[in-house]
Design a protein around this motif. Structure first.
Motif, mmCIF file in Angstrom:
data_model
loop_
_atom_site.group_PDB
_atom_site.id
_atom_site.type_symbol
_atom_site.label_atom_id
_atom_site.label_comp_id
_atom_site.label_asym_id
_atom_site.label_seq_id
_atom_site.Cartn_x
_atom_site.Cartn_y
_atom_site.Cartn_z
ATOM 1 N N GLY A 23 0.808 -1.216 0.000
ATOM 2 C CA GLY A 23 0.000 0.000 0.000
ATOM 3 C C GLY A 23 0.837 1.260 0.000
ATOM 4 O O GLY A 23 0.522 2.238 -0.690
ATOM 5 N N ALA A 24 1.928 1.260 0.777
ATOM 6 C CA ALA A 24 2.807 2.433 0.819
ATOM 7 C C ALA A 24 3.484 2.655 -0.528
ATOM 8 O O ALA A 24 3.594 3.799 -0.997
ATOM 9 C CB ALA A 24 3.847 2.259 1.918
ATOM 10 N N GLU A 25 3.927 1.585 -1.163
ATOM 11 C CA GLU A 25 4.571 1.719 -2.470
ATOM 12 C C GLU A 25 3.596 2.295 -3.496
ATOM 13 O O GLU A 25 3.962 3.170 -4.291
ATOM 14 C CB GLU A 25 5.098 0.362 -2.930
ATOM 15 C CG GLU A 25 6.350 -0.095 -2.220
ATOM 16 C CD GLU A 25 6.961 -1.317 -2.864
ATOM 17 O OE1 GLU A 25 6.484 -1.715 -3.952
ATOM 18 O OE2 GLU A 25 7.911 -1.877 -2.294
ATOM 19 N N GLN A 26 2.375 1.808 -3.493
ATOM 20 C CA GLN A 26 1.388 2.300 -4.460
ATOM 21 C C GLN A 26 1.068 3.777 -4.218
ATOM 22 O O GLN A 26 1.000 4.576 -5.154
ATOM 23 C CB GLN A 26 0.113 1.469 -4.375
ATOM 24 C CG GLN A 26 -0.963 1.905 -5.362
ATOM 25 C CD GLN A 26 -2.200 1.020 -5.291
ATOM 26 O OE1 GLN A 26 -2.227 0.030 -4.570
ATOM 27 N NE2 GLN A 26 -3.215 1.365 -6.054
ATOM 28 N N ALA A 27 0.886 4.148 -2.947
ATOM 29 C CA ALA A 27 0.567 5.546 -2.639
ATOM 30 C C ALA A 27 1.716 6.474 -3.007
ATOM 31 O O ALA A 27 1.501 7.551 -3.597
ATOM 32 C CB ALA A 27 0.237 5.672 -1.152
ATOM 33 N N LEU A 68 -2.685 15.245 -2.009
ATOM 34 C CA LEU A 68 -3.232 14.968 -0.682
ATOM 35 C C LEU A 68 -3.911 13.605 -0.640
ATOM 36 O O LEU A 68 -3.782 12.867 0.360
ATOM 37 C CB LEU A 68 -4.228 16.066 -0.302
ATOM 38 C CG LEU A 68 -4.910 15.906 1.067
ATOM 39 C CD1 LEU A 68 -3.884 15.840 2.193
ATOM 40 C CD2 LEU A 68 -5.899 17.033 1.302
ATOM 41 N N ALA A 69 -4.610 13.237 -1.698
ATOM 42 C CA ALA A 69 -5.265 11.929 -1.735
ATOM 43 C C ALA A 69 -4.233 10.805 -1.654
ATOM 44 O O ALA A 69 -4.447 9.795 -0.969
ATOM 45 C CB ALA A 69 -6.097 11.801 -3.003
ATOM 46 N N ALA A 70 -3.095 10.965 -2.347
ATOM 47 C CA ALA A 70 -2.042 9.954 -2.278
ATOM 48 C C ALA A 70 -1.470 9.857 -0.868
ATOM 49 O O ALA A 70 -1.175 8.759 -0.372
ATOM 50 C CB ALA A 70 -0.942 10.279 -3.278
ATOM 51 N N LEU A 71 -1.305 11.004 -0.215
ATOM 52 C CA LEU A 71 -0.797 10.989 1.158
ATOM 53 C C LEU A 71 -1.793 10.325 2.110
ATOM 54 O O LEU A 71 -1.393 9.613 3.045
ATOM 55 C CB LEU A 71 -0.502 12.423 1.617
ATOM 56 C CG LEU A 71 0.635 13.136 0.879
ATOM 57 C CD1 LEU A 71 0.777 14.564 1.371
ATOM 58 C CD2 LEU A 71 1.953 12.380 1.040
ATOM 59 N N GLU A 72 -3.072 10.557 1.888
ATOM 60 C CA GLU A 72 -4.086 9.900 2.710
ATOM 61 C C GLU A 72 -4.053 8.383 2.497
ATOM 62 O O GLU A 72 -4.247 7.607 3.439
ATOM 63 C CB GLU A 72 -5.474 10.451 2.373
ATOM 64 C CG GLU A 72 -5.681 11.909 2.750
ATOM 65 C CD GLU A 72 -5.802 12.103 4.246
ATOM 66 O OE1 GLU A 72 -5.811 11.101 4.982
ATOM 67 O OE2 GLU A 72 -5.898 13.261 4.692
ATOM 68 N N GLU A 73 -3.839 7.954 1.264
ATOM 69 C CA GLU A 73 -3.705 6.515 1.002
ATOM 70 C C GLU A 73 -2.489 5.942 1.716
ATOM 71 O O GLU A 73 -2.513 4.811 2.215
ATOM 72 C CB GLU A 73 -3.596 6.281 -0.501
ATOM 73 C CG GLU A 73 -4.874 6.556 -1.280
ATOM 74 C CD GLU A 73 -4.701 6.325 -2.765
ATOM 75 O OE1 GLU A 73 -3.638 5.792 -3.158
ATOM 76 O OE2 GLU A 73 -5.603 6.661 -3.532
ATOM 77 N N LEU A 74 -1.424 6.733 1.779
ATOM 78 C CA LEU A 74 -0.232 6.291 2.502
ATOM 79 C C LEU A 74 -0.535 6.106 3.984
ATOM 80 O O LEU A 74 -0.130 5.102 4.595
ATOM 81 C CB LEU A 74 0.891 7.315 2.307
ATOM 82 C CG LEU A 74 2.178 7.083 3.097
ATOM 83 C CD1 LEU A 74 2.827 5.762 2.706
ATOM 84 C CD2 LEU A 74 3.154 8.235 2.873
ATOM 85 N N SER A 75 -1.247 7.045 4.570
ATOM 86 C CA SER A 75 -1.613 6.913 5.983
ATOM 87 C C SER A 75 -2.502 5.699 6.213
ATOM 88 O O SER A 75 -2.361 4.982 7.213
ATOM 89 C CB SER A 75 -2.330 8.184 6.452
ATOM 90 O OG SER A 75 -1.444 9.285 6.466
ATOM 91 N N THR A 76 -3.413 5.455 5.288
ATOM 92 C CA THR A 76 -4.273 4.280 5.411
ATOM 93 C C THR A 76 -3.459 3.000 5.383
ATOM 94 O O THR A 76 -3.718 2.056 6.142
ATOM 95 C CB THR A 76 -5.310 4.264 4.277
ATOM 96 O OG1 THR A 76 -6.099 5.459 4.339
ATOM 97 C CG2 THR A 76 -6.220 3.054 4.386
ATOM 98 N N ALA A 77 -2.457 2.946 4.512
ATOM 99 C CA ALA A 77 -1.591 1.761 4.452
ATOM 100 C C ALA A 77 -0.806 1.587 5.741
ATOM 101 O O ALA A 77 -0.629 0.469 6.237
ATOM 102 C CB ALA A 77 -0.647 1.878 3.261
ATOM 103 N N LEU A 78 -0.320 2.688 6.305
ATOM 104 C CA LEU A 78 0.477 2.603 7.524
ATOM 105 C C LEU A 78 -0.361 2.224 8.737
ATOM 106 O O LEU A 78 0.194 1.797 9.755
ATOM 107 C CB LEU A 78 1.177 3.939 7.784
ATOM 108 C CG LEU A 78 2.290 4.284 6.803
ATOM 109 C CD1 LEU A 78 2.823 5.679 7.055
ATOM 110 C CD2 LEU A 78 3.427 3.260 6.901
ATOM 111 N N GLU A 79 -1.665 2.385 8.666
ATOM 112 C CA GLU A 79 -2.526 1.970 9.771
ATOM 113 C C GLU A 79 -2.528 0.457 9.944
ATOM 114 O O GLU A 79 -2.887 -0.048 11.011
ATOM 115 C CB GLU A 79 -3.953 2.466 9.539
ATOM 116 C CG GLU A 79 -4.099 3.969 9.706
ATOM 117 C CD GLU A 79 -5.496 4.453 9.360
ATOM 118 O OE1 GLU A 79 -6.277 3.615 8.861
ATOM 119 O OE2 GLU A 79 -5.787 5.641 9.566
#
Length: 347
Positions: A222-226, A317-328
């Motif tokens: 998920g982090a790589e994709q974001a 910002l949407a990509a950064l939010e996806e990154l946070s979702t992956a890190l959860e």
């Protein structure tokens, strides 16, 4: 690298002492084999050890069997040694084990050409190689350098480098200068270096016998994709940088500052096992969107590319939010601090 240097130094000293104490002669072969096998990474070291030892044993068995059964003379032994040397060159770019097998056979046939019997050539090479390989493996087992615990650090470096790259690009929308190309080139090279370091770390961690990864494979993917989406949008912005001397765009300066601040905050958050918050970026975008897009100044600026920035900001910002979702989905945080709730990004 420091751990590798320590391992190599100790192995060379110990291997040299062992080689001098053995009655075979050519004691330098023990530290030489160990140094050729040792690598900074676990998988590389043990992979080369297996290839070296397996190839050596296989080559000695094949060449020793030929010499024992056929009893070749000097001319035949010389021919076989030349063939073995050709196989070394042939296999040089195909695998480490075949090269070692051909090299061992070459040594046996060359010594047989000189009249040296198997009882003098085969046991010495086999024992010295096994000792050198065993020393290399033992040194890494006693003083390892795992890449798995550093995955989170590598990811933090990548996140920071990508955000700094984006901040550099956005800053040149605020103040178009002749330094745009140089600054963005340095930023993108740093980001690419961080990507390569992350991917190399993930590849090494895949083969390490470490149970606690700290980052799950779901988080990694998920982090790589974001981050890939974030980098793609940034490169699109870079492709539409305004020409030097274009009118200034104040909202871009605020956005660039927010990205730079978020780079430092996210770096610390990921290292501390926390989910980054992108509140500065969100606030900067809300402030920028509050400007009058139909004003005369903005109509002039649209020709230089700020319309691209207004459209790309929410994508970043949407990509950064996806990154946070992956890190959860990462490992539970080490601290007891309650996570800060994240606001939902409007569609």
């Amino acid at each position: 690298m420091f751990r590798h240097a320590v391992r190599a130094t100790v192995v060379v000293v110990v291997g040299d002492l062992i080689g001098r104490a053995l009655p075979f002669g050519h004691g330098y072969w023990v530290p030489l084999v160990a140094v050729l096998i040792l690598r900074p990474g676990f998988s590389h070291t043990y992979g080369r050890a297996a290839a070296r030892l397996g190839g050596t044993v296989f080559g000695l068995i094949i060449a020793g069997t030929v010499v024992q059964l056929a009893h070749p003379g000097p001319l035949a032994s010389g021919t076989l040694s030349v063939i073995s040397g050709g196989l070394i060159l042939l296999f040089m770019y195909t695998g480490y084990a075949p090269v070692q097998a051909a090299g061992s056979a070459y040594t046996v046939f060359a010594l047989a050409m000189a009249g040296v019997g198997l009882d003098q050539s085969l046991p010495a090479r086999l024992v010295l190689t096994l000792i050198g390989g065993g020393l290399a493996m033992l040194a890494y087992a006693l003083y390892p350098a795992w890449e798995t615990p550093r995955l989170r650090t590598r990811l933090a470096d990548w996140i920071k480098a990508d955000l700094v790259y984006a901040a550099t690009v956005v800053r040149h929308y605020a103040e178009p200068t002749l330094q745009s190309a140089r600054d963005t080139r340095e930023a993108v090279l740093s980001a690419r270096a961080s990507v390569l370091a992350w991917r190399n770390a993930v590849a090494l961690a895949e083969t390490e016998p470490v149970r606690q990864r700290g980052l799950s494979r779901t988080t990694e993917a998920g982090a790589e994709q974001a981050l890939a989406e974030f980098a793609h949008v940034t490169m699109l912005l870079e492709a539409h940088l305004p020409a030097p001397g274009s009118p200034l765009l104040p909202s871009a300066a605020t956005f660039a500052t927010a990205l730079r601040q978020s780079a430092e905050d996210a770096d610390r958050a990921v290292r501390d096992h926390r989910v980054p918050s992108w509140e500065p970026v969100r606030t900067a975008l809300a402030t920028g969107n509050g400007e009058d897009p139909d004003g005369e100044a903005d109509r002039m600026l649209h020709r230089a590319g700020p319309l691209m920035l207004h459209r790309a900001g929410p994508l970043l910002l949407a990509a950064l939010e996806e990154l946070s979702t992956a890190l959860e989905y990462a490992a539970p945080p080490m601290t007891t601090t309650a996570p800060t709730p994240r606001a939902q990004t409007p569609a």
